[in-house]
Design a protein around this motif. Structure first.
Motif, PDB file in Angstrom:
ATOM      1  N   GLU A  85     -11.840  36.368  27.141  1.00 59.52           N
ATOM      2  CA  GLU A  85     -11.616  37.755  27.567  1.00 59.52           C
ATOM      3  C   GLU A  85     -12.546  38.733  26.861  1.00 59.52           C
ATOM      4  O   GLU A  85     -13.043  39.679  27.466  1.00 59.52           O
ATOM      5  CB  GLU A  85     -10.139  38.117  27.333  1.00 59.52           C
ATOM      6  N   GLY A  86     -12.828  38.538  25.599  1.00 59.96           N
ATOM      7  CA  GLY A  86     -13.668  39.452  24.835  1.00 59.96           C
ATOM      8  C   GLY A  86     -15.106  39.528  25.311  1.00 59.96           C
ATOM      9  O   GLY A  86     -15.824  40.472  24.974  1.00 59.96           O
ATOM     10  N   CYS A  87     -15.529  38.568  26.113  1.00 62.28           N
ATOM     11  CA  CYS A  87     -16.901  38.549  26.609  1.00 62.28           C
ATOM     12  C   CYS A  87     -17.129  39.496  27.785  1.00 62.28           C
ATOM     13  O   CYS A  87     -18.263  39.679  28.209  1.00 62.28           O
ATOM     14  CB  CYS A  87     -17.285  37.139  27.049  1.00 62.28           C
ATOM     15  N   ASN A  88     -16.067  40.075  28.317  1.00 63.59           N
ATOM     16  CA  ASN A  88     -16.221  40.910  29.508  1.00 63.59           C
ATOM     17  C   ASN A  88     -16.674  42.337  29.190  1.00 63.59           C
ATOM     18  O   ASN A  88     -16.906  43.129  30.096  1.00 63.59           O
ATOM     19  CB  ASN A  88     -14.951  40.918  30.352  1.00 63.59           C
ATOM     20  N   ALA A  89     -16.778  42.694  27.925  1.00 62.93           N
ATOM     21  CA  ALA A  89     -17.271  43.991  27.447  1.00 62.93           C
ATOM     22  C   ALA A  89     -16.369  45.170  27.803  1.00 62.93           C
ATOM     23  O   ALA A  89     -16.782  46.319  27.680  1.00 62.93           O
ATOM     24  CB  ALA A  89     -18.700  44.257  27.922  1.00 62.93           C
ATOM     25  N   VAL A  90     -15.136  44.909  28.210  1.00 66.89           N
ATOM     26  CA  VAL A  90     -14.233  46.009  28.547  1.00 66.89           C
ATOM     27  C   VAL A  90     -13.940  46.855  27.316  1.00 66.89           C
ATOM     28  O   VAL A  90     -13.906  48.087  27.396  1.00 66.89           O
ATOM     29  CB  VAL A  90     -12.932  45.491  29.202  1.00 66.89           C
ATOM     30  N   TYR A 121     -22.083  47.166  32.628  1.00 64.33           N
ATOM     31  CA  TYR A 121     -21.666  45.965  33.354  1.00 64.33           C
ATOM     32  C   TYR A 121     -22.867  45.042  33.602  1.00 64.33           C
ATOM     33  O   TYR A 121     -22.807  43.835  33.349  1.00 64.33           O
ATOM     34  CB  TYR A 121     -21.014  46.368  34.675  1.00 64.33           C
ATOM     35  N   ILE A 122     -23.951  45.633  34.073  1.00 66.29           N
ATOM     36  CA  ILE A 122     -25.172  44.852  34.332  1.00 66.29           C
ATOM     37  C   ILE A 122     -25.724  44.277  33.028  1.00 66.29           C
ATOM     38  O   ILE A 122     -26.106  43.102  32.978  1.00 66.29           O
ATOM     39  CB  ILE A 122     -26.222  45.715  35.061  1.00 66.29           C
ATOM     40  N   MET A 123     -25.767  45.093  31.995  1.00 66.69           N
ATOM     41  CA  MET A 123     -26.267  44.615  30.692  1.00 66.69           C
ATOM     42  C   MET A 123     -25.407  43.465  30.173  1.00 66.69           C
ATOM     43  O   MET A 123     -25.934  42.511  29.586  1.00 66.69           O
ATOM     44  CB  MET A 123     -26.298  45.750  29.673  1.00 66.69           C
ATOM     45  N   VAL A 129     -25.919  35.742  30.627  1.00 64.46           N
ATOM     46  CA  VAL A 129     -26.957  34.864  31.185  1.00 64.46           C
ATOM     47  C   VAL A 129     -27.963  34.501  30.092  1.00 64.46           C
ATOM     48  O   VAL A 129     -28.316  33.328  29.920  1.00 64.46           O
ATOM     49  CB  VAL A 129     -27.666  35.539  32.386  1.00 64.46           C
ATOM     50  N   GLY A 130     -28.414  35.501  29.355  1.00 65.09           N
ATOM     51  CA  GLY A 130     -29.379  35.253  28.278  1.00 65.09           C
ATOM     52  C   GLY A 130     -28.835  34.302  27.235  1.00 65.09           C
ATOM     53  O   GLY A 130     -29.538  33.396  26.777  1.00 65.09           O
ATOM     54  N   LEU A 131     -27.585  34.477  26.869  1.00 66.67           N
ATOM     55  CA  LEU A 131     -26.982  33.588  25.874  1.00 66.67           C
ATOM     56  C   LEU A 131     -26.886  32.167  26.402  1.00 66.67           C
ATOM     57  O   LEU A 131     -27.177  31.206  25.672  1.00 66.67           O
ATOM     58  CB  LEU A 131     -25.601  34.102  25.470  1.00 66.67           C
ATOM     59  N   ASN A 132     -26.524  32.012  27.671  1.00 64.45           N
ATOM     60  CA  ASN A 132     -26.462  30.667  28.248  1.00 64.45           C
ATOM     61  C   ASN A 132     -27.833  30.003  28.297  1.00 64.45           C
ATOM     62  O   ASN A 132     -27.963  28.806  28.047  1.00 64.45           O
ATOM     63  CB  ASN A 132     -25.841  30.711  29.647  1.00 64.45           C
ATOM     64  N   PRO A 151     -25.107  40.985  20.798  1.00 65.22           N
ATOM     65  CA  PRO A 151     -24.246  42.141  20.511  1.00 65.22           C
ATOM     66  C   PRO A 151     -25.061  43.420  20.278  1.00 65.22           C
ATOM     67  O   PRO A 151     -24.647  44.505  20.688  1.00 65.22           O
ATOM     68  CB  PRO A 151     -23.491  41.732  19.247  1.00 65.22           C
ATOM     69  N   ALA A 152     -26.216  43.281  19.640  1.00 62.67           N
ATOM     70  CA  ALA A 152     -27.067  44.454  19.426  1.00 62.67           C
ATOM     71  C   ALA A 152     -27.530  45.040  20.754  1.00 62.67           C
ATOM     72  O   ALA A 152     -27.655  46.263  20.882  1.00 62.67           O
ATOM     73  CB  ALA A 152     -28.269  44.086  18.560  1.00 62.67           C
ATOM     74  N   VAL A 153     -27.751  44.192  21.742  1.00 70.73           N
ATOM     75  CA  VAL A 153     -28.170  44.668  23.062  1.00 70.73           C
ATOM     76  C   VAL A 153     -27.068  45.507  23.701  1.00 70.73           C
ATOM     77  O   VAL A 153     -27.314  46.623  24.159  1.00 70.73           O
ATOM     78  CB  VAL A 153     -28.562  43.480  23.978  1.00 70.73           C
ATOM     79  N   ILE A 154     -25.840  44.998  23.717  1.00 73.84           N
ATOM     80  CA  ILE A 154     -24.759  45.713  24.396  1.00 73.84           C
ATOM     81  C   ILE A 154     -24.359  46.964  23.619  1.00 73.84           C
ATOM     82  O   ILE A 154     -24.180  48.040  24.189  1.00 73.84           O
ATOM     83  CB  ILE A 154     -23.558  44.789  24.705  1.00 73.84           C
ATOM     84  N   TYR A 155     -24.233  46.862  22.297  1.00 73.81           N
ATOM     85  CA  TYR A 155     -23.880  48.036  21.504  1.00 73.81           C
ATOM     86  C   TYR A 155     -25.039  49.034  21.446  1.00 73.81           C
ATOM     87  O   TYR A 155     -24.816  50.239  21.427  1.00 73.81           O
ATOM     88  CB  TYR A 155     -23.440  47.641  20.091  1.00 73.81           C
ATOM     89  N   GLY A 156     -26.256  48.536  21.435  1.00 74.09           N
ATOM     90  CA  GLY A 156     -27.423  49.415  21.468  1.00 74.09           C
ATOM     91  C   GLY A 156     -27.473  50.219  22.755  1.00 74.09           C
ATOM     92  O   GLY A 156     -27.814  51.409  22.754  1.00 74.09           O
ATOM     93  N   THR A 157     -27.110  49.590  23.862  1.00 70.32           N
ATOM     94  CA  THR A 157     -27.049  50.299  25.142  1.00 70.32           C
ATOM     95  C   THR A 157     -26.021  51.424  25.080  1.00 70.32           C
ATOM     96  O   THR A 157     -26.277  52.541  25.548  1.00 70.32           O
ATOM     97  CB  THR A 157     -26.708  49.324  26.289  1.00 70.32           C
TER      98      THR A 157
END
Length: 176
Positions: A85-90, A121-123, A129-132, A151-157
């Protein structure tokens, strides 16, 4: 004295209220689907990641582990990662929305939040995908990618979106 802090207290109060309302609503949503495995939103993201990876020539299959409340990604017939669940970035999206609404500026707040949520959502899809891909082709970089880079990518965004909101929308009239 309290009058001097009124704007700051107002912003802080709006942040806390919006954050708590969204957090409790999301927890209610999760509790509703608790016995059915991974929640539908997270499963939808996993399906979209599978579709993207298949189109990028990374054949991907999903295994839905209902008991474990997770989905396993098998990329090129090998286990790559699992999605919980935590991977969904909600939770990240809730934080983003609460911050933007703390500096509420009318209807443009809703438009900016909507655009920001679409971008996040896109990020997040691209992050998974990148992690896989990293875990499939460059496994030696898997831990640093999962724990730091992605995590830096999503939080940086989120931080960049916040800065854009503050600079170009929330404080625009104050700087004029």
């Amino acid at each position: 004295m309290l009058k001097d802090f009124k704007p700051v207290l107002s912003i802080l109060l709006r942040f806390i209220i919006v954050y708590l309302v969204l957090l409790f609503a999301y927890q209610f949503y999760l509790n509703h689907f608790q016995s059915g495995g991974l929640d539908p939103f997270s499963r939808m993201i996993a399906e979209q990641v599978r579709h993207i990876q298949n189109s990028l020539s990374y054949p991907t299959q999903l295994y839905n582990d209902v008991k474990g409340e997770q989905v396993w990604f098998y990329v090129k017939t090998d286990y790559a990662t699992r999605m919980v669940e935590g991977c969904n970035a909600v939770s990240v999206m809730i934080l983003f929305v609460a911050f933007v609404f703390a500096f509420y500026k009318g209807s443009k707040t809703f438009l900016f939040v909507l655009a920001g949520l679409v971008l996040l959502y896109i990020m997040n899809l691209l992050r998974i995908v990148g992690l896989n891909i990293v875990m499939t082709d460059y496994k030696q970089y898997g831990k640093i990618s999962h724990d730091f880079i992605f995590p830096a990518v999503i939080y940086g965004t989120v931080v960049v979106l916040w800065l854009i909101w503050i600079k170009f929308f929330a404080l625009k009239h104050e700087n004029s």
